[in-house]
Design an enzyme around this catalytic site. Structure first.
Site, PDB file in Angstrom:
ATOM      1  N   ASN A 209      -3.386  -5.486  -4.861  1.00 46.34           N
ATOM      2  CA  ASN A 209      -3.710  -6.122  -3.577  1.00 46.34           C
ATOM      3  C   ASN A 209      -2.449  -6.250  -2.716  1.00 46.34           C
ATOM      4  O   ASN A 209      -1.379  -5.748  -3.081  1.00 46.34           O
ATOM      5  CB  ASN A 209      -4.367  -7.486  -3.806  1.00 46.34           C
ATOM      6  CG  ASN A 209      -3.467  -8.435  -4.597  1.00 46.34           C
ATOM      7  OD1 ASN A 209      -2.241  -8.277  -4.642  1.00 46.34           O
ATOM      8  ND2 ASN A 209      -4.062  -9.412  -5.236  1.00 46.34           N
ATOM      9  N   GLN A 255     -16.054   2.895  -2.238  1.00 51.32           N
ATOM     10  CA  GLN A 255     -14.749   2.338  -1.872  1.00 51.32           C
ATOM     11  C   GLN A 255     -14.866   0.913  -1.344  1.00 51.32           C
ATOM     12  O   GLN A 255     -14.019   0.072  -1.615  1.00 51.32           O
ATOM     13  CB  GLN A 255     -14.080   3.224  -0.821  1.00 51.32           C
ATOM     14  CG  GLN A 255     -13.612   4.553  -1.358  1.00 51.32           C
ATOM     15  CD  GLN A 255     -12.737   4.423  -2.589  1.00 51.32           C
ATOM     16  OE1 GLN A 255     -11.615   3.923  -2.520  1.00 51.32           O
ATOM     17  NE2 GLN A 255     -13.233   4.837  -3.734  1.00 51.32           N
ATOM     18  N   HIS A 258     -14.552  -1.989  -3.809  1.00 51.45           N
ATOM     19  CA  HIS A 258     -13.260  -2.321  -4.418  1.00 51.45           C
ATOM     20  C   HIS A 258     -12.808  -3.730  -4.029  1.00 51.45           C
ATOM     21  O   HIS A 258     -12.226  -4.455  -4.828  1.00 51.45           O
ATOM     22  CB  HIS A 258     -12.188  -1.308  -3.999  1.00 51.45           C
ATOM     23  CG  HIS A 258     -12.037  -0.176  -4.944  1.00 51.45           C
ATOM     24  ND1 HIS A 258     -11.602  -0.328  -6.235  1.00 51.45           N
ATOM     25  CD2 HIS A 258     -12.263   1.150  -4.781  1.00 51.45           C
ATOM     26  CE1 HIS A 258     -11.557   0.850  -6.829  1.00 51.45           C
ATOM     27  NE2 HIS A 258     -11.964   1.768  -5.970  1.00 51.45           N
ATOM     28  N   GLU A 322      -6.648   7.784   2.442  1.00 47.02           N
ATOM     29  CA  GLU A 322      -6.375   7.907   1.006  1.00 47.02           C
ATOM     30  C   GLU A 322      -7.298   8.972   0.405  1.00 47.02           C
ATOM     31  O   GLU A 322      -6.859   9.881  -0.289  1.00 47.02           O
ATOM     32  CB  GLU A 322      -6.615   6.552   0.332  1.00 47.02           C
ATOM     33  CG  GLU A 322      -6.434   6.588  -1.174  1.00 47.02           C
ATOM     34  CD  GLU A 322      -6.873   5.294  -1.837  1.00 47.02           C
ATOM     35  OE1 GLU A 322      -6.481   5.072  -2.997  1.00 47.02           O
ATOM     36  OE2 GLU A 322      -7.626   4.510  -1.232  1.00 47.02           O
ATOM     37  N   HIS A 323      -8.598   8.839   0.670  1.00 37.16           N
ATOM     38  CA  HIS A 323      -9.589   9.819   0.225  1.00 37.16           C
ATOM     39  C   HIS A 323     -10.269  10.424   1.447  1.00 37.16           C
ATOM     40  O   HIS A 323     -10.675   9.683   2.348  1.00 37.16           O
ATOM     41  CB  HIS A 323     -10.667   9.163  -0.641  1.00 37.16           C
ATOM     42  CG  HIS A 323     -10.142   8.404  -1.812  1.00 37.16           C
ATOM     43  ND1 HIS A 323      -9.988   7.023  -1.795  1.00 37.16           N
ATOM     44  CD2 HIS A 323      -9.743   8.819  -3.039  1.00 37.16           C
ATOM     45  CE1 HIS A 323      -9.513   6.628  -2.968  1.00 37.16           C
ATOM     46  NE2 HIS A 323      -9.351   7.688  -3.739  1.00 37.16           N
ATOM     47  N   ASP A 356     -11.716   9.670  -9.077  1.00 29.45           N
ATOM     48  CA  ASP A 356     -11.347   8.359  -9.602  1.00 29.45           C
ATOM     49  C   ASP A 356     -11.297   8.341 -11.121  1.00 29.45           C
ATOM     50  O   ASP A 356     -10.538   7.570 -11.710  1.00 29.45           O
ATOM     51  CB  ASP A 356     -12.352   7.297  -9.135  1.00 29.45           C
ATOM     52  CG  ASP A 356     -11.936   6.646  -7.824  1.00 29.45           C
ATOM     53  OD1 ASP A 356     -10.827   6.931  -7.345  1.00 29.45           O
ATOM     54  OD2 ASP A 356     -12.721   5.847  -7.290  1.00 29.45           O
ATOM     55  N   GLU A 410      35.815  20.449   9.519  1.00 32.17           N
ATOM     56  CA  GLU A 410      35.379  19.051   9.432  1.00 32.17           C
ATOM     57  C   GLU A 410      36.543  18.088   9.228  1.00 32.17           C
ATOM     58  O   GLU A 410      36.350  16.871   9.147  1.00 32.17           O
ATOM     59  CB  GLU A 410      34.363  18.878   8.300  1.00 32.17           C
ATOM     60  CG  GLU A 410      33.008  19.511   8.598  1.00 32.17           C
ATOM     61  CD  GLU A 410      31.923  19.152   7.591  1.00 32.17           C
ATOM     62  OE1 GLU A 410      30.746  19.310   7.929  1.00 32.17           O
ATOM     63  OE2 GLU A 410      32.260  18.686   6.475  1.00 32.17           O
ATOM     64  N   HIS A 415      39.075  18.854   0.540  1.00 30.37           N
ATOM     65  CA  HIS A 415      37.967  19.732   0.164  1.00 30.37           C
ATOM     66  C   HIS A 415      38.428  21.196   0.184  1.00 30.37           C
ATOM     67  O   HIS A 415      38.115  21.975  -0.723  1.00 30.37           O
ATOM     68  CB  HIS A 415      36.791  19.567   1.145  1.00 30.37           C
ATOM     69  CG  HIS A 415      35.925  18.367   0.879  1.00 30.37           C
ATOM     70  ND1 HIS A 415      36.389  17.087   0.976  1.00 30.37           N
ATOM     71  CD2 HIS A 415      34.613  18.283   0.507  1.00 30.37           C
ATOM     72  CE1 HIS A 415      35.390  16.244   0.697  1.00 30.37           C
ATOM     73  NE2 HIS A 415      34.304  16.950   0.400  1.00 30.37           N
TER      74      HIS A 415
END
Length: 424
Positions: A209, A255, A258, A322-323, A356, A410, A415
């Protein structure tokens, strides 16, 4: 439910907004919970179990006796179903294992990547009104395939201080031996900070949640990674004239049940399907055991009549569900137009419930429009990719001048010298 007939495009940004929660109040509570767990560890978790779940849990860890008895508490038919689902999920995720490929970018310069498992992972499984033992499969199976060395699981106890036996059975089937009786934000805090009983992990997985989602976001302040911001469930169905209203209604309600904070969206190009689906939703919701939650979810859900499938897909990409279910005759034609979605279900018989539970794909997916920039959980979620390279003397000679010129440009002379000193 909110009904819209041919909404103007300028209204779409408002329509795709999810229900908003008071984040300030939640944030304050999350900080308090983390502080309590950091200070009092297991004892704080025991107190939170009493406060939030009305559960007395003298011990946080699941005992040996509880493990031993679980086999007898599950009907054989359910055991068989869980085993079949595990087989399909394992097959799909095992196919994601890739071979190491070495690439010679320049003669004498070889580069490659290798996967290494995240060593310690924590799985959160919601309990309460819907104990999601299926999520154990979705997370433990790829974690095992990836080779994670330590997998722990936290889930809230019932009022008697017990874990749902289906969760225990599924965890045992997946080889998880460390399960702890704690839920909500406090479980996330425990896996983030560690307690006497619960080991600290490197990455936390699992839905929940708004409190769990906020806790996972907060956990990142402590250097713990999370799978994604996965909050309340959602589905978007796009239907044309050949769709079956009863099927569409069932998918929407799967859904909506849920929780009251779930959201469902139905979009169709056909007035008859539009009307009949709304009627089917009203008829089916009355028969659901969880109809009160489903009705609350329907209060902020959308039913939209639109001009074309192309427009519907445009709206869907903005919503980033989501789906996504395509109850379309020519769904193949629409696949290239899908930009943002967690998981897609094609045709009248590809119900969202298949994903699912048992088709093989993962159901831990990005919600709240995060499908625009997150993927669902996969084998890759449980590994890191480490790059390797080997340069021979000839290889360094072949790219040395390029490195020296770029480093000097640079202003990073050390380096440049790291190359020059080797080539002298």
């Amino acid at each position: 439910m909110k009904i819209y007939r041919y909404p103007e495009r300028e209204t779409w940004p408002d329509l795709v907004k999810r229900p908003v929660f008071k984040r300030e109040e939640i944030s304050g509570l999350i900080e308090e919970i983390f502080a309590a767990v950091e200070k009092d560890g297991d004892n704080a978790l025991i107190q939170f179990n009493k406060k939030f779940d009305k559960a007395v849990t003298p011990e946080i860890a699941v005992s040996e006796v509880e493990w031993q008895n679980v086999e007898n508490e599950i009907p054989e038919a359910l055991k068989k179903a869980i085993r079949q689902a595990k087989e399909n999920i394992s097959k799909f995720h095992a196919a994601q294992i890739t071979e190491t490929e070495k690439i010679e970018t320049t003669k004498g310069v070889t580069c490659w990547r290798e996967s290494r498992a995240v060593e310690k992972v924590g799985i959160y499984i919601p309990g309460g009104t819907a104990p999601l033992f299926s999520t154990v499969l979705m997370l433990a199976v790829p974690a095992n395939l990836a080779g994670c060395k330590e997998i722990i699981l936290c889930t809230p106890p019932d009022s008697n201080g017990n874990i749902n036996p289906a969760i225990l059975f599924t965890a045992k089937l997946c080889g998880i031996t460390k399960i702890f009786k704690t839920g909500g934000a406090q479980a996330i805090a425990a896996m983030t900070l560690g307690t006497v009983s619960i080991p600290k992990v490197y990455k936390i997985f699992g839905p929940g949640n708004q409190f769990v989602v906020a806790a996972k976001e907060y956990a990142q302040r402590y250097g713990v990674a999370i799978d994604m911001p996965a909050g309340p469930s959602e589905v978007l169905v796009i239907a044309d004239s050949q769709a079956v209203p009863d099927f569409c209604a069932a998918d929407l309600l799967s859904q909506a049940e849920h929780g009251s904070d779930s959201q469902v969206v139905f979009i169709t190009t056909d007035l008859k399907i539009f009307t009949e689906t709304i009627e089917a939703v009203e008829k089916q919701v009355a028969k659901l055991p969880r109809n009160e939650m489903a009705r609350q979810a329907l209060d902020h859900s959308l039913f939209i009549l639109i001009n074309s499938v192309e427009e519907a897909l445009e709206f869907s990409n903005l919503y980033a569900p989501e789906h996504l279910i395509l109850a379309l005759e020519d769904f193949e034609k629409s696949i290239p137009m899908i930009e943002n979605a967690g998981s897609v279900f094609l045709g009248n018989y590809s119900c969202e419930s298949a994903g699912d539970y048992a088709s093989g794909t993962n159901h831990t997916l990005p919600t709240n429009a995060y499908a625009k920039n997150y993927s669902g959980v996969s084998l890759d979620s449980f590994v890191k990719k480490i790059t390797f390279q080997h340069l021979s003397r000839e290889g360094l000679k072949n790219i040395g001048k390029t490195i020296e010129i770029m480093a000097e440009a640079e202003g990073l002379i050390a380096h440049k010298n790291a190359v020059s000193i080797r080539l002298k």
